[in-house]
Design a protein around this motif. Sequence first.
Motif, short mmCIF file in Angstrom:
data_model
loop_
_atom_site.label_atom_id
_atom_site.label_comp_id
_atom_site.label_asym_id
_atom_site.label_seq_id
_atom_site.Cartn_x
_atom_site.Cartn_y
_atom_site.Cartn_z
N ILE A 100 0.95 -1.29 0.07
CA ILE A 100 0.08 -0.05 -0.08
C ILE A 100 1.08 1.17 0.06
N ILE A 101 1.87 1.37 0.65
CA ILE A 101 2.78 2.32 0.95
C ILE A 101 3.49 2.57 -0.35
N LEU A 103 2.16 1.87 -3.39
CA LEU A 103 1.40 1.80 -4.60
C LEU A 103 1.42 3.28 -4.99
N GLN A 105 -0.68 5.47 -6.33
CA GLN A 105 -1.90 6.01 -6.31
C GLN A 105 -2.29 7.37 -5.25
N LEU A 107 -3.60 9.32 -2.44
CA LEU A 107 -3.84 9.00 -0.73
C LEU A 107 -5.09 8.41 -0.45
N LYS A 110 -4.80 4.62 -1.53
CA LYS A 110 -4.06 4.04 -0.55
C LYS A 110 -4.80 3.89 0.90
N TYR A 113 -7.25 0.85 0.71
CA TYR A 113 -6.86 -0.32 0.74
C TYR A 113 -6.60 -0.52 2.25
N ALA A 114 -5.92 0.46 2.84
CA ALA A 114 -5.29 0.13 4.23
C ALA A 114 -6.52 -0.07 5.01
#
Length: 150
Positions: A100-101, A103, A105, A107, A110, A113-114
């Motif tokens: 995720i970090i 990625l 894309q 924020l 991200k 997904y987080a």
Amino acid sequence: MILNNRRRNTAAFTFMAWASFLGAFLAMFIGIYTLEESLSVKGYFAVCALFLTMSAFVLQKVIRDNLEDGYDSRKRNTSAFTFLAWSSFALALLGMFIGIINLEQLLSVKGYYAVTALFLTMSSFVLQKTVRDNNDDAPLHPAEKNVEEL
């Protein structure tokens, strides 16, 4: 181990445990499917999500087994298996958040997904506990009916 003669989970709670797990699982995989990245990146997230889900189920089981086992009884899980459960869960969570970090894309993407990964993790713990509680409580049903008939 049955501590009392009452069911621990209502039908509504069991439904919510299943619904939250399925919702989190679907949200994660719909997000992965619609992610505008290469197939290898999507595959990485899919494998991490499956690893995170399975390791959460195993870790919850191991923790509960270890707590239920008495000091003088034979342990169901060796210390090596307990370590494996904890380390697998930590690696799955770490792998997901490293992905995720890194990625590329916004924020907000991200964050999606987080939050979905955390929701999937928590719902996996809750579902595993609920299923096990319901299974442990199943022998109580005939006893409850007999008590009510008296």
